[in-house]
Design an enzyme around this catalytic site. Structure first.
Site, PDB file in Angstrom:
ATOM      1  N   HIS A  31      -3.157   1.396  12.009  1.00  0.00           N
ATOM      2  CA  HIS A  31      -2.905  -0.102  11.774  1.00  0.00           C
ATOM      3  C   HIS A  31      -1.418  -0.272  11.214  1.00  0.00           C
ATOM      4  O   HIS A  31      -0.415   0.566  11.118  1.00  0.00           O
ATOM      5  CB  HIS A  31      -3.713  -0.513  10.035  1.00  0.00           C
ATOM      6  CG  HIS A  31      -3.533   0.417   8.955  1.00  0.00           C
ATOM      7  ND1 HIS A  31      -4.304   1.151   8.609  1.00  0.00           N
ATOM      8  CD2 HIS A  31      -2.150   0.574   8.115  1.00  0.00           C
ATOM      9  CE1 HIS A  31      -3.703   1.813   7.431  1.00  0.00           C
ATOM     10  NE2 HIS A  31      -2.490   1.474   7.262  1.00  0.00           N
ATOM     11  N   GLN A  37      -3.705  -5.005   6.413  1.00  0.00           N
ATOM     12  CA  GLN A  37      -3.493  -3.900   7.320  1.00  0.00           C
ATOM     13  C   GLN A  37      -4.164  -4.132   8.578  1.00  0.00           C
ATOM     14  O   GLN A  37      -5.205  -3.381   8.693  1.00  0.00           O
ATOM     15  CB  GLN A  37      -3.762  -2.612   6.633  1.00  0.00           C
ATOM     16  CG  GLN A  37      -2.703  -2.230   5.459  1.00  0.00           C
ATOM     17  CD  GLN A  37      -2.962  -1.185   4.648  1.00  0.00           C
ATOM     18  OE1 GLN A  37      -4.311  -1.005   4.527  1.00  0.00           O
ATOM     19  NE2 GLN A  37      -2.011  -0.391   4.185  1.00  0.00           N
ATOM     20  N   ARG A  92       2.133  14.159  10.161  1.00  0.00           N
ATOM     21  CA  ARG A  92       1.021  14.283   9.466  1.00  0.00           C
ATOM     22  C   ARG A  92       0.167  12.905   9.919  1.00  0.00           C
ATOM     23  O   ARG A  92       0.869  11.811   9.455  1.00  0.00           O
ATOM     24  CB  ARG A  92       1.096  14.372   7.719  1.00  0.00           C
ATOM     25  CG  ARG A  92      -0.041  14.364   7.101  1.00  0.00           C
ATOM     26  CD  ARG A  92      -0.377  12.589   6.823  1.00  0.00           C
ATOM     27  NE  ARG A  92      -1.419  12.605   5.750  1.00  0.00           N
ATOM     28  CZ  ARG A  92      -1.981  11.342   5.379  1.00  0.00           C
ATOM     29  NH1 ARG A  92      -1.288  10.096   5.672  1.00  0.00           N
ATOM     30  NH2 ARG A  92      -2.767  11.204   4.552  1.00  0.00           N
ATOM     31  N   GLU A 125      -5.371  14.224   8.874  1.00  0.00           N
ATOM     32  CA  GLU A 125      -6.369  13.942   7.779  1.00  0.00           C
ATOM     33  C   GLU A 125      -7.825  13.733   8.491  1.00  0.00           C
ATOM     34  O   GLU A 125      -7.743  12.487   8.960  1.00  0.00           O
ATOM     35  CB  GLU A 125      -5.913  12.609   7.194  1.00  0.00           C
ATOM     36  CG  GLU A 125      -6.563  12.188   5.984  1.00  0.00           C
ATOM     37  CD  GLU A 125      -6.063  10.910   5.133  1.00  0.00           C
ATOM     38  OE1 GLU A 125      -6.360  10.885   4.037  1.00  0.00           O
ATOM     39  OE2 GLU A 125      -5.566  10.140   5.869  1.00  0.00           O
ATOM     40  N   ASP A 143      -2.374  10.163   9.946  1.00  0.00           N
ATOM     41  CA  ASP A 143      -3.292   9.453   8.860  1.00  0.00           C
ATOM     42  C   ASP A 143      -4.409   9.105   9.458  1.00  0.00           C
ATOM     43  O   ASP A 143      -4.472   8.465  10.472  1.00  0.00           O
ATOM     44  CB  ASP A 143      -2.391   8.179   8.255  1.00  0.00           C
ATOM     45  CG  ASP A 143      -3.034   7.551   7.199  1.00  0.00           C
ATOM     46  OD1 ASP A 143      -3.160   8.082   6.108  1.00  0.00           O
ATOM     47  OD2 ASP A 143      -3.081   6.128   7.063  1.00  0.00           O
ATOM     48  N   ASP A 152       0.911  -1.047  -0.074  1.00  0.00           N
ATOM     49  CA  ASP A 152      -0.057   0.212   0.039  1.00  0.00           C
ATOM     50  C   ASP A 152       0.701   1.387  -0.089  1.00  0.00           C
ATOM     51  O   ASP A 152       0.719   2.288   0.611  1.00  0.00           O
ATOM     52  CB  ASP A 152      -0.894  -0.010   1.220  1.00  0.00           C
ATOM     53  CG  ASP A 152      -1.905   1.238   1.138  1.00  0.00           C
ATOM     54  OD1 ASP A 152      -2.343   1.669   0.077  1.00  0.00           O
ATOM     55  OD2 ASP A 152      -2.493   1.617   2.308  1.00  0.00           O
TER      56      ASP A 152
END
Length: 553
Positions: A108, A173, A203, A245, A205, A65
């Site tokens: 995760h 994940q 940052r 986010e 997620d 990913d």
């Protein structure tokens, strides 16, 4: 505010530039970008005007990913370099006036993470409680809301563990059990580790998913986790930030800032205004964007919105109505192959807008919106997407440095590259840094000029937003006012030229407007009114210059 306040709350007037080390510059010819390659380009970024680098994940990963499936939160992927290389990047960036923030992906882990491997092997392992399990089969027909059509549900059976485990994202994940104090302690150590190496924040997620507690969890308030993160962060580094986010309606986003206490996230991306912006572009009418900006909750001075036009994911349109989303699809992604998950577009901005005037207008507006601008690598040269790459990978192509093979990204054979550049009109032979450096009229030089003016205009990041009334419906005229000064921005959403007339009734006699992107000085008449011609897709940055204000425009 005083001008010296901008050094304490540096993020409010920062210029954030997001890049993936893996696709930026390959220094050793193995087909993957690396930290040494990034170090070679720090001066390029400094000359561009960037003040904060955001590095996408570079930790060890199976890379199923794009690095967001991590196997070691304390490591550096050997393909990308070492901790020594990372510290050199931090030190060099600091020397050139840039801070660095990194991705914190703690919703995760990879299913190959040692924690999950130990968790699978024994129900008595302390790591078993690092993840979320269930004995009974999940309800049938579940969908995965993050990746509809690509991932089946949010529960998968593990033969070794003999239980179902939860994964809000892909099957590989597994979600961490954030309700477990041991997990929270471990994540605090991760934050402390990277702070010690010199980063200026993270940052974060998928924040809403991070705070989702498992059934039966004895956690009264999931937001206490973010408050813990923020307290820990401030103990270790007074300057460090958490950029979250959070793709939620504004009223819910306020909770993630910490409400009245503002003790959780420092910054949040504004997904609402971003989506309204594209609807405005599709309609040639700034009204949807204005409506979004006017509905933004007022924020205390020590937190901030982060504005963006594109990022490393799909251009999500999930907050638009079905009819509005279809308008944007028809305007900018007419081919079904350019759409994903029923809600997003897998294109970069230049191919969507096409007209170079419109592209420049869009980025000019980005830098004059109230908040902090965030750029995705390659935007400054107008990179396009690789239509042959699947899904979100289409916009994650190698940086295009020259017209040479592989765009100067790597000397490896094309078959060994981590990703392929576009092969159409946006291929490296047509779009690259080297050619634009030599062309004073290029998009790259436009960005340099824009960033340099932004950096001496703190009212843009700090100012109070006000729409200025004028008769042209396709033109947005707005003001950003702070103690240090006032800026007037004009943006024409239509290809038809327009004449705008407006008044600045509260400005003193003798005030004038100074064009920051040109050399014109525009006087106000006796009624403090002004009339300005704006070309199709035109834009103006006008600083209000008052008698005796002492600013050098």
């Amino acid at each position: 505010m005083k001008i010296t306040d901008t050094s304490d709350l540096w993020f409010k007037s920062a210029i954030v530039y997001c890049l993936d080390v893996e696709t930026y510059l390959d220094s050793d010819g193995d087909g993957a970008g690396d930290l040494q390659g990034l170090a070679q380009r720090i001066d390029y970024l400094a000359q561009l005007g960037v003040t904060c680098l955001w590095l996408m994940p570079f930790s060890p990963t199976p890379d199923r990913d794009d690095g967001y499936d991590i196997t070691d939160y304390y490591g550096v992927d050997p393909r990308l370099g070492t901790h020594g290389d990372f510290v050199e990047v931090i030190r060099t960036a600091r020397d050139r006036g840039m801070r660095v923030i990194v991705d914190l992906v703690v919703n995760h882990t990879s299913d190959r993470h040692p924690w999950f491997r130990k968790a699978r092997r024994s129900a008595n392992s302390p790591y078993r409680e690092f993840y979320i399990w269930r004995d009974d089969p999940p309800p049938k027909g579940q969908e995965n809301p993050v990746f509809p059509g690509e991932a089946d549900g949010i529960w998968s059976w593990d033969d070794v563990a003999g239980q179902w485990y939860q994964h809000s994202f892909y099957e590989h994940q597994p979600d961490l059990n954030i309700a477990n104090p041991a997990v929270r302690d471990e994540l605090a150590r991760v934050i402390g580790f990277w702070l010690q190496l010199g980063v200026s924040g993270f940052r974060v997620d998928a924040v809403p998913f991070l705070l989702e507690m498992p059934p039966g969890a004895e956690v009264r308030d999931p937001h206490e986790l973010l408050r813990d993160f923020r307290r820990f962060l401030q103990r270790r580094s007074s300057e460090a930030v958490l950029l979250g986010e959070v793709n939620l309606p504004y009223a819910q986003q306020v909770q993630f800032f910490g409400g009245d206490q503002v003790n959780e996230l420092t910054m949040q991306f504004d997904f609402i205004a971003m989506q309204a912006f594209y609807l405005s572009l599709a309609r040639h009418d700034p009204a949807p964007l204005v409506e979004a900006l006017m509905s933004r909750p007022a924020l205390p001075p020590d937190v901030q919105w982060a504005n963006f036009l594109r990022n490393h994911d799909e251009l999500t349109l999930d907050k638009l109505s079905d009819a509005e989303r279809e308008e944007v699809f028809e305007a900018f992604a007419p081919d079904e192959r350019q759409r994903v998950y029923g809600r997003g577009i897998t294109r970069r901005l230049p191919p969507m807008l096409g007209d170079p005037r419109r592209i420049r207008m869009a980025y000019s507006l980005l830098f004059t919106l109230p908040g902090t601008p965030v750029l995705f690598y390659g935007e400054e040269i107008g990179m396009g997407e690789n239509i042959e790459a699947p899904g979100r990978s289409a916009v994650r192509t190698p940086m295009q440095w020259t017209a040479d093979r592989n765009g100067g990204f790597s000397v490896a054979p094309p078959s060994r590259l981590v990703a392929r550049p576009p092969a159409d009109g946006y291929a490296p032979e047509h779009v690259n840094v080297a050619a634009q450096l030599e062309d004073r009229g290029s998009l790259l030089h436009f960005f340099r000029d824009l960033l340099s003016r932004y950096r001496i205009s703190p009212e843009l990041g700090w100012g109070e937003f006000e729409v200025i009334e004028q008769p042209q419906s396709a033109v947005l005229v707005h003001s950003l006012r702070a103690d240090v000064g006032r800026m007037i921005a004009i943006h024409n959403f239509d290809e038809v030229p327009a004449t705008v007339r407006f008044a600045l009734e509260d400005e003193p006699e003798g005030a004038c407007l100074v064009d920051l992107l040109g050399s014109e000085r525009i006087g106000l008449d006796g009624r403090s009114a002004v009339e300005i011609e704006v070309p199709g897709y035109g834009y103006r940055w006008l600083r209000v210059s008052r008698p005796g204000d002492g600013r050098v425009s």
